[in-house]
Enzyme design. Structure first.
Site, PDB file in Angstrom:
ATOM      1  CB  CYS A   1     -12.262-113.200  55.609  1.00 31.80           C
ATOM      2  SG  CYS A   1     -13.335-112.309  56.746  1.00 31.80           S
TER       3      CYS A   1
ATOM      4  CB  CYS B   1     -13.231-116.417  58.284  1.00 32.65           C
ATOM      5  SG  CYS B   1     -14.448-116.116  56.973  1.00 32.65           S
TER       6      CYS B   1
ATOM      7  CG  HIS C   1     -16.613-114.499  54.092  1.00 29.87           C
ATOM      8  ND1 HIS C   1     -15.704-113.702  54.745  1.00 29.87           N
ATOM      9  CD2 HIS C   1     -16.699-114.022  52.819  1.00 29.87           C
ATOM     10  CE1 HIS C   1     -15.245-112.778  53.903  1.00 29.87           C
ATOM     11  NE2 HIS C   1     -15.840-112.954  52.728  1.00 29.87           N
TER      12      HIS C   1
ATOM     13  CG  ASN D   1     -19.296 -97.759  58.996  1.00 30.82           C
ATOM     14  OD1 ASN D   1     -20.170 -97.016  59.438  1.00 30.82           O
ATOM     15  ND2 ASN D   1     -18.025 -97.639  59.323  1.00 30.82           N
TER      16      ASN D   1
ATOM     17  CG  HIS E   1     -17.036-112.177  58.255  1.00 36.96           C
ATOM     18  ND1 HIS E   1     -16.444-113.409  58.080  1.00 36.96           N
ATOM     19  CD2 HIS E   1     -17.928-112.336  59.268  1.00 36.96           C
ATOM     20  CE1 HIS E   1     -16.960-114.267  58.935  1.00 36.96           C
ATOM     21  NE2 HIS E   1     -17.866-113.633  59.677  1.00 36.96           N
TER      22      HIS E   1
ATOM     23  CG  HIS F   1     -17.559-106.376  60.719  1.00 37.64           C
ATOM     24  ND1 HIS F   1     -17.528-106.442  59.337  1.00 37.64           N
ATOM     25  CD2 HIS F   1     -16.863-105.262  61.052  1.00 37.64           C
ATOM     26  CE1 HIS F   1     -16.842-105.419  58.864  1.00 37.64           C
ATOM     27  NE2 HIS F   1     -16.421-104.676  59.877  1.00 37.64           N
TER      28      HIS F   1
ATOM     29  CD  GLN G   1     -15.774-100.519  62.880  1.00 36.64           C
ATOM     30  OE1 GLN G   1     -14.726-100.111  63.383  1.00 36.64           O
ATOM     31  NE2 GLN G   1     -16.233-100.089  61.730  1.00 36.64           N
TER      32      GLN G   1
HETATM   33 ZN   LIG Z   1     -15.035-113.877  56.696  1.00 36.93          ZN
END
Ligand SMILES: [Zn+2]
Ligand SMILES: [Zn+2]
Ligand SMILES: [Zn+2]
Length: 318
Positions: free
Chosen positions: A34, A37, A81, A121, A132, A134, A136
């Protein structure tokens, strides 16, 4: 590196962005590879060169926009994660509001940036390529169509449209699903998605910059309450509830018009039926919905209440 190319679609009066190298971007890598991470000592380097962090922001390696023609950033909510925005601790969600605020300030101040768009999204159904947790941020070198429509709504209603619509929702009441001191969450009167919901500041705040600290806390609370309700809606813990989260604020092109609110568009109609944008939506621009917003609001209110009573019973939702 390929440059991003903007082309103006004369027929629709809209910009189209060609970001060719995005084809190469990382697509659902296994957890051990990932890129979001932390980089562990002796481990393979990721996008984040530290062993631990709270919230990380960096420029997207496969950007739709790139300086001097805008910007594209990734905001990683946690170094863990697994998890989600809804599962973040209250303190972390509150800190995230300050990160968004800072990015709006910094990106919005750039000469070439007319609109700063914070979004997330969630779920493979809306094209997520990394699990993971997150979000934007896109900084557009032009004003995109949706903010243009919202500015037109202000003109049509003769004042701030979100202020007016919020007043209507509060006086009707049937579609309100959650309220705290500074934020109201409702399924809008003309929702296009079955479980679309808007998280709206009570006071007229053009952007995060005008919010008091307690309003930012209230915004984090409203957003987390809603997405936790979404996760409880169909009781499918193995499959996180997909959505697009879109924050609308004042353009940064010199106009101060805007009223901070966050729109969530979940593509699910039922636990296992997706809404597809088909002929009418794509070709005519008219959404056909088979659920009434008032009925969705009843279900969402119930899901939010279930989460609250589970939390009250000592379940860990922190
Ligand atoms: Zn991750
Ligand atoms: Zn307003
Ligand atoms: Zn909006």
């Amino acid at each position: 590196m390929t440059e991003t190319e903007l082309r103006y679609d004369e027929l629709r009066g809209e910009q189209v962005v060609y970001a060719i190298d995005r084809q190469e971007r990382t697509f659902l890598p296994p957890a051990e590879h990932c890129p979001l991470c932390p980089t562990l000592p002796g481990g393979e380097p990721t996008e984040i060169p530290v062993a631990a962090f709270e919230i990380a922001v960096f420029e997207n390696r496969f950007p739709a926009f790139r300086s001097p023609h805008g910007a594209a950033e990734v905001v990683v909510y946690t170094d863990a994660h697994t998890g989600s925005f809804g599962a973040l601790s209250r303190e972390r969600a509150q800190a995230l509001m300050w990160v968004w605020r800072h990015r709006y300030l910094e990106l919005g101040a750039r000469e070439n940036v007319e609109y700063v768009f914070v979004f997330e999204n969630r779920g493979v159904q809306v094209g997520v390529t990394l699990h993971h947790p997150h979000g934007q941020i896109y900084a557009y070198p032009f004003l995109p169509p949706v903010p243009v429509l919202e500015l037109q709504a202000d003109e049509r209603l003769g004042g701030c449209a979100p202020c007016e619509l919020l007043a209507r929702e509060l006086s009707d009441g049937r579609r309100v699903v959650y309220e705290n001191e500074d934020v109201v969450v409702y399924v809008p009167y003309a929702a296009r998605w079955a479980y679309e919901a808007h998280v709206v500041m009570r006071a007229h705040r053009p952007s995060l910059l005008e919010c008091e600290p307690e309003e930012l806390d209230a915004l984090a609370d409203g957003l987390q309450t809603l997405v936790r309700g979404y996760d409880a809606l169909f009781d499918t813990p193995e499959r996180p509830f997909p959505y697009v989260m879109a924050m609308h604020q004042a353009p940064t092109d010199g106009r101060a018009h805007g009223h901070l609110h966050v729109e969530l568009y979940p593509p699910l109609r039922t636990a296992n039926k997706l809404k597809y944008l088909a002929g009418s939506e794509q070709g005519a621009g008219t959404f056909i919905s088979d659920t009434l917003p008032e009925e969705s609001a009843v279900m969402l209110r119930r899901a939010i209440a279930d989460v609250a009573s589970a939390a009250g019973a000592g379940a860990d939702v922190g």
